[in-house]
Design an enzyme around this catalytic site. Structure first.
Site, PDB file in Angstrom:
ATOM      1  CB  SER A 138      -0.960  -0.028   1.203  1.00  0.00           C
ATOM      2  OG  SER A 138      -1.974   0.946   1.070  1.00  0.00           O
ATOM      3  CD  GLU A 242      -1.645  -2.766  -4.016  1.00  0.00           C
ATOM      4  OE1 GLU A 242      -2.870  -2.767  -3.753  1.00  0.00           O
ATOM      5  OE2 GLU A 242      -0.824  -2.059  -3.416  1.00  0.00           O
ATOM      6  CG  HIS A 313      -5.130  -2.731  -0.242  1.00  0.00           C
ATOM      7  ND1 HIS A 313      -4.303  -2.377  -1.276  1.00  0.00           N
ATOM      8  CD2 HIS A 313      -4.957  -1.788   0.724  1.00  0.00           C
ATOM      9  CE1 HIS A 313      -3.656  -1.264  -0.958  1.00  0.00           C
ATOM     10  NE2 HIS A 313      -4.026  -0.897   0.248  1.00  0.00           N
TER      11      HIS A 313
END
Length: 343
Positions: A138, A242, A313
Site C-alpha cells: 500500500s 494493485e 489489499h
C-alpha cells in the site's frame, strides 16, 4: 528561443517524464541477507498511526511465531493527526532501523498515507551500507520504490504487520525471505463445491512470456511519484500493480498518467493484481468496467499481460520483491523468480 522550446517539447516524452533513475546511473542490484529464525525484525509506522496497541501486540506475536524477535521503533505509537508522528520522527525510525546492527529486517505495521513525505529525509548511504529486507505494501510502496531506486536494494511488497498472517501469506513470506530459493507465484485453484474455479481467477489479457526486473506496487502511490527522483527505471521491467477502493475512472486516469509519462511503453510485461472495491458504482451515465479499462490501456502494449494475481489489499497475498529478476507467463498466470531475492 521559441525553436529551442519547440525542440524541448518534442523530445520531452522521449527523455521520459517520470524522472526515473537513468539506466546508466542506476545502482547495482543489492540483495539483502535472508531472514533466519532468531533474527530481529524492527517494527515501524512510516505512514498511518498505530491507534491500537493490541494490533501491535498481535503483530509481535505473529512474528515470534515465525521464530523471529521483535524491536519496536522509538516512534511507533506517536501520532500527528492522521500520521504516525511528524515526518522527522517517522524518518528517524526508518533510518535508525537500517543503522541498527541488531536488526536484520524491517516491517511496517500499517500503510495509510505519509511515506512519500519521508523520501527526502532518508539516509540512503546508511541504508545502502546496511542492506536488510524492508517489507510492506500500500503506501509503503513509496519507500520500496525510492529505496530501490537510490540504493539498488531489493525491497519487498508483502504483508504489513497488521495484515492477516494466514498460511497462504506466511508460506509466500517464508519462501521469499527465509528459504533463499526461486519462487513460483501461482494463484490457488480451489474448486470447492463449484464446478469450476470461481475465486481468485486469472484473466489473460495478452498471452506470452517475458523476463525482467519486477517494479511496481500500489498504483495510486506509484503514479503520485511521477516526475520525482524516487522511481526506479522502468525500461524492460515487469510492472506489477494493485489498488483498493478506487473508482474505475481513477484507475483509468492513473494508467493514462503512466502512459503519458512513457512508463507503459517501456515495460516487458504487466501483472495487475487485485483492485479491491474498485467497482463501477451507481448512477449517472454509466461507467466503464475495470476489465474494459485494463484492456484499453494494456492490450495495445503488445506485451504479456494478466490480471488477478494475489497482490494487493487482500488477506491472502504474495510477497513480491521489488528489483528482483522474474519470468512471467501470462497464459498460465504465473510469475517465477529467477534465482533468490535474498542473499
Amino acid at each position: 528561443m521559441l525553436a529551442s522550446l519547440t525542440v524541448a517539447a518534442v523530445t520531452l516524452p522521449l527523455a521520459g517524464f517520470t524522472s526515473a533513475t537513468p539506466p546508466d546511473k542506476a545502482p547495482k542490484t543489492l540483495l539483502p541477507p535472508r531472514l533466519k529464525p532468531g533474527d530481529t525484525v524492527g517494527l515501524i509506522c512510516p505512514a498511518g498511526a498505530a491507534f491500537s496497541k493490541e494490533t501491535v501486540q498481535i503483530t509481535k506475536e505473529s512474528l515470534e511465531a515465525l521464530g523471529l524477535k521483535v524491536k519496536l521503533g522509538k516512534h511507533v505509537f506517536d501520532r500527528f493527526g492522521y500520521l504516525a508522528g511528524t515526518d522527522q520522527a517517522r524518518a528517524e525510525d526508518v533510518n535508525a532501523m537500517f543503522a541498527d546492527k541488531s536488526v536484520q529486517g524491517i516491517l511496517a505495521i500499517h500503510g495509510g498515507w505519509g511515506c512519500a513525505r519521508l523520501l527526502p529525509l532518508l539516509d540512503y548511504k546508511t541504508i545502502q551500507k546496511n542492506p536488510k529486507p524492508l517489507i510492506g505494501y500500500s503506501d509503503i510502496t513509496a519507500l520500496l520504490l525510492a529505496i530501490h531506486a537510490k540504493t539498488g536494494l531489493v525491497t519487498f511488497h508483502g504483508p504489513v504487520g497488521s495484515a492477516t498472517w494466514n498460511k497462504f501469506s506466511v508460506d509466500s513470506f517464508r519462501q521469499v525471505l527465509f528459504e533463499c530459493a526461486p519462487v513460483l507465484y501461482q494463484n490457488p485453484k480451489e474448486v470447492g463445491d463449484n464446478l469450476t474455479v470461481t475465486k481468485d481467477r486469472i484473466t489473460t489479457l495478452t498471452p506470452g512470456t517475458a523476463r525482467g526486473k519486477l517494479v511496481g506496487g500500489n498504483l495510486t502511490v506509484l503514479s503520485a511519484l511521477m516526475g520525482s527522483d524516487y522511481l526506479p527505471n522502468f525500461k524492460d521491467c515487469i510492472l506489477f500493480l494493485e489498488d483498493v477502493n478506487e473508482a474505475v475512472y481513477r484507475i483509468d486516469r492513473m494508467l493514462t498518467q503512466l502512459k503519458l509519462a512513457g512508463v507503459l511503453d517501456q515495460v516487458k510485461g504487466v501483472v495487475f493484481g487485485k483492485c479491491s472495491e474498485c467497482e463501477p458504482g451507481k448512477g449517472g451515465y454509466g461507467s466503464l468496467t475495470l476489465e474494459e479499462v485494463l484492456e484499453q490501456h494494456l492490450q495495445p502494449l503488445k506485451v504479456p499481460v494478466y490480471s488477478g494475481a494475489m497482490i494487493g489489499h487482500i488477506s491472502h497475498k504474495f510477497t513480491v520483491p521489488v528489483g528482483a529478476e522474474a519470468e512471467m507467463d501470462a497464459a498460465a498466470g504465473t510469475l517465477r523468480l529467477v534465482g533468490s531475492a535474498v542473499a
